[in-house]
Design a protein around this motif. Sequence first.
Motif, PDB file in Angstrom:
ATOM      1  N   ASP A 215      39.179  45.861  -4.790  1.00  0.00           N
ATOM      2  CA  ASP A 215      38.847  45.530  -6.179  1.00  0.00           C
ATOM      3  C   ASP A 215      37.347  45.267  -6.325  1.00  0.00           C
ATOM      4  O   ASP A 215      36.923  44.391  -7.063  1.00  0.00           O
ATOM      5  CB  ASP A 215      39.646  44.317  -6.657  1.00  0.00           C
ATOM      6  CG  ASP A 215      39.448  43.091  -5.770  1.00  0.00           C
ATOM      7  OD1 ASP A 215      38.865  43.241  -4.668  1.00  0.00           O
ATOM      8  OD2 ASP A 215      39.872  41.986  -6.161  1.00  0.00           O
ATOM      9  N   TYR A 227      32.526  38.988   3.754  1.00  0.00           N
ATOM     10  CA  TYR A 227      33.420  37.834   3.811  1.00  0.00           C
ATOM     11  C   TYR A 227      34.055  37.791   5.194  1.00  0.00           C
ATOM     12  O   TYR A 227      34.390  38.827   5.778  1.00  0.00           O
ATOM     13  CB  TYR A 227      34.501  37.940   2.736  1.00  0.00           C
ATOM     14  CG  TYR A 227      33.957  38.072   1.338  1.00  0.00           C
ATOM     15  CD1 TYR A 227      33.425  36.975   0.680  1.00  0.00           C
ATOM     16  CD2 TYR A 227      33.976  39.300   0.681  1.00  0.00           C
ATOM     17  CE1 TYR A 227      32.922  37.092  -0.614  1.00  0.00           C
ATOM     18  CE2 TYR A 227      33.471  39.423  -0.607  1.00  0.00           C
ATOM     19  CZ  TYR A 227      32.943  38.317  -1.243  1.00  0.00           C
ATOM     20  OH  TYR A 227      32.433  38.439  -2.510  1.00  0.00           O
ATOM     21  N   SER A 441      41.629  45.275   1.901  1.00  0.00           N
ATOM     22  CA  SER A 441      41.570  43.865   1.536  1.00  0.00           C
ATOM     23  C   SER A 441      40.980  43.721   0.151  1.00  0.00           C
ATOM     24  O   SER A 441      40.185  44.550  -0.286  1.00  0.00           O
ATOM     25  CB  SER A 441      40.736  43.074   2.549  1.00  0.00           C
ATOM     26  OG  SER A 441      39.421  43.600   2.636  1.00  0.00           O
ATOM     27  N   GLY A 442      41.397  42.671  -0.535  1.00  0.00           N
ATOM     28  CA  GLY A 442      40.891  42.381  -1.861  1.00  0.00           C
ATOM     29  C   GLY A 442      40.193  41.050  -1.899  1.00  0.00           C
ATOM     30  O   GLY A 442      40.307  40.228  -0.972  1.00  0.00           O
ATOM     31  N   SER A 443      39.465  40.796  -2.960  1.00  0.00           N
ATOM     32  CA  SER A 443      38.678  39.566  -3.062  1.00  0.00           C
ATOM     33  C   SER A 443      39.548  38.318  -3.047  1.00  0.00           C
ATOM     34  O   SER A 443      39.095  37.240  -2.632  1.00  0.00           O
ATOM     35  CB  SER A 443      37.830  39.599  -4.331  1.00  0.00           C
ATOM     36  OG  SER A 443      38.650  39.736  -5.478  1.00  0.00           O
ATOM     37  N   ASP A 444      40.818  38.437  -3.458  1.00  0.00           N
ATOM     38  CA  ASP A 444      41.688  37.255  -3.504  1.00  0.00           C
ATOM     39  C   ASP A 444      42.046  36.739  -2.109  1.00  0.00           C
ATOM     40  O   ASP A 444      42.569  35.632  -1.967  1.00  0.00           O
ATOM     41  CB  ASP A 444      42.962  37.551  -4.296  1.00  0.00           C
ATOM     42  CG  ASP A 444      43.804  38.644  -3.677  1.00  0.00           C
ATOM     43  OD1 ASP A 444      43.263  39.429  -2.863  1.00  0.00           O
ATOM     44  OD2 ASP A 444      44.994  38.741  -4.002  1.00  0.00           O
ATOM     45  N   GLU A 445      41.764  37.530  -1.058  1.00  0.00           N
ATOM     46  CA  GLU A 445      42.023  37.090   0.310  1.00  0.00           C
ATOM     47  C   GLU A 445      40.918  36.192   0.842  1.00  0.00           C
ATOM     48  O   GLU A 445      41.068  35.587   1.911  1.00  0.00           O
ATOM     49  CB  GLU A 445      42.176  38.302   1.234  1.00  0.00           C
ATOM     50  CG  GLU A 445      43.344  39.203   0.901  1.00  0.00           C
ATOM     51  CD  GLU A 445      43.400  40.407   1.812  1.00  0.00           C
ATOM     52  OE1 GLU A 445      43.427  40.195   3.041  1.00  0.00           O
ATOM     53  OE2 GLU A 445      43.387  41.551   1.317  1.00  0.00           O
ATOM     54  N   THR A 447      39.172  33.562  -0.869  1.00  0.00           N
ATOM     55  CA  THR A 447      38.908  32.434  -1.750  1.00  0.00           C
ATOM     56  C   THR A 447      39.377  31.150  -1.064  1.00  0.00           C
ATOM     57  O   THR A 447      40.233  31.195  -0.165  1.00  0.00           O
ATOM     58  CB  THR A 447      39.656  32.584  -3.082  1.00  0.00           C
ATOM     59  OG1 THR A 447      41.068  32.561  -2.832  1.00  0.00           O
ATOM     60  CG2 THR A 447      39.277  33.899  -3.770  1.00  0.00           C
ATOM     61  N   ALA A 450      42.999  30.857  -0.855  1.00  0.00           N
ATOM     62  CA  ALA A 450      43.666  31.698   0.141  1.00  0.00           C
ATOM     63  C   ALA A 450      43.771  30.996   1.499  1.00  0.00           C
ATOM     64  O   ALA A 450      44.623  31.355   2.319  1.00  0.00           O
ATOM     65  CB  ALA A 450      42.897  33.013   0.316  1.00  0.00           C
ATOM     66  N   ARG A 453      47.111  29.341   1.804  1.00  0.00           N
ATOM     67  CA  ARG A 453      48.173  30.327   2.028  1.00  0.00           C
ATOM     68  C   ARG A 453      48.162  30.812   3.472  1.00  0.00           C
ATOM     69  O   ARG A 453      49.193  31.085   4.054  1.00  0.00           O
ATOM     70  CB  ARG A 453      47.996  31.513   1.067  1.00  0.00           C
ATOM     71  CG  ARG A 453      48.139  31.142  -0.399  1.00  0.00           C
ATOM     72  CD  ARG A 453      48.335  32.409  -1.234  1.00  0.00           C
ATOM     73  NE  ARG A 453      47.203  33.327  -1.139  1.00  0.00           N
ATOM     74  CZ  ARG A 453      46.169  33.285  -1.966  1.00  0.00           C
ATOM     75  NH1 ARG A 453      46.099  32.375  -2.928  1.00  0.00           N
ATOM     76  NH2 ARG A 453      45.182  34.160  -1.838  1.00  0.00           N
TER      77      ARG A 453
END
Length: 457
Positions: A215, A227, A441-445, A447, A450, A453
């Motif tokens: 994304d 990241y 991978s997406g940016s939500d991984e 944060t 995350a 989780r």
Amino acid sequence: MKLNSMIKYSAIAVALSSSLAWGQVSPEEAAKLGDTLTPIGAEKAGNADGTIPAWDGGLSSVPAGFDGVNYIDPFAGESPKFEITESNADQYKDKLSVGQMAMLKKYSDYKIRVFPTHRTAAYEQIIYDAAKRNATSAKLVADGNGMNDYELSVPFPIPHGTDREKAHQIMWNHITRWRDGSLKRNVVQMTPLANGDYTPVKFSEQLSYRTSLTDYDPAADPNVIYYFKQEITSPARLAGNVLLVHETLNQVKEPRRAWIYNSGQRRVRRAPQVAYDGPGTASDGQRTTDNFDMFNGAPDRYDWKLMGKREMYIPYNSYELNSKKNSYDSIIKAGHINQNLARYELHRVWVVEATLKPGERHIYAKRVFYVDEDTWQIVLVDHYDGRGDLWRVAEGHHIYFYDQKISWFSAETLYDLLSGRYLVLGLTNEEPKGYEFDVESGSDEFTPAALRRAGRR
């Protein structure tokens, strides 16, 4: 290789931080890339006596029988040309670091097995093309503590300017060198006691360049290079702790963002100590944060100087150290790793010296870095304490992942000459799957949310 864009990193935070810009060369100079220089800036020719061959494109073929996981040694049939030990070290000291000489003098069973030199490094054409554009566009700003207008990797393939400017450029080449757009790896760290006893600490790590995210948004986090997320999976007392890092281009203007999830407390907190000489994760005090990957992070606490270029025996093509046939017990020995599994070759390296600035604080008062010309990867480091004495010696055991066209390490070692202890990081010998490349991978991984989780107990 999965990239969403050939975007230039041109962070607003960096661009506004200083009008000073170093690093660009003329189109005529850049034309040497792929001609007299390799496409990322090494001397293409061999040395005068033929002990360093000419670069001929690197290791272009994958060895027969490679299963996609276990890396076959392309040079398994070779024997050492000679061995350097404490008894003959002075004969070879012109091609050894101060740290290597110290290790040979301290440990009677430490040796350097020198093999024929193979210049295996090669990259995808997209990396070569980016390096050529970077040569005329990439700029250091903020007194060398940030940069902008570069693509993907190797921002400064032809170091240019004063010795100080060149030193900054070489270090940025190491920090930003290409390691795939997005990957996962399962690696092990050990900090053996002086008698060789050790407890493995296992990490599950994920690294994603911003431009590789599924994304990807050019406007989001423009000052971030990549990241990084690191979860401890063993031993049980540490399992579930997770580190998250947003690595920024200019860490003086915008410090590295880091968070830690503590599984015992079940909470996420900011982690400003994950920088400079803050303690390395689960390292038992045997490395600093900026020892990871041989050197990482902000360069602002040191004065930097290029000391020249020289031929040296450095750890290279370390497939034996990576082999699944060698257990951790066979690698970890008292004082140092099993040098019968280490391979050294003669290569040209850039030598960069970093001296702590007056008024700044760091446990290392001076560091000398040796940077492989073919990969821009740091392969040796000598670390000095505040009294000016050699304290720690680091080696990065190079390996070329030939199916991915990526150079990295079989292992990083950091030897403490005072305590007799050491740290080794990055081993995968007993892990079912060490590296997984081209992951999505997406940016939500990446944060802080995350982390909870990902954390477990």
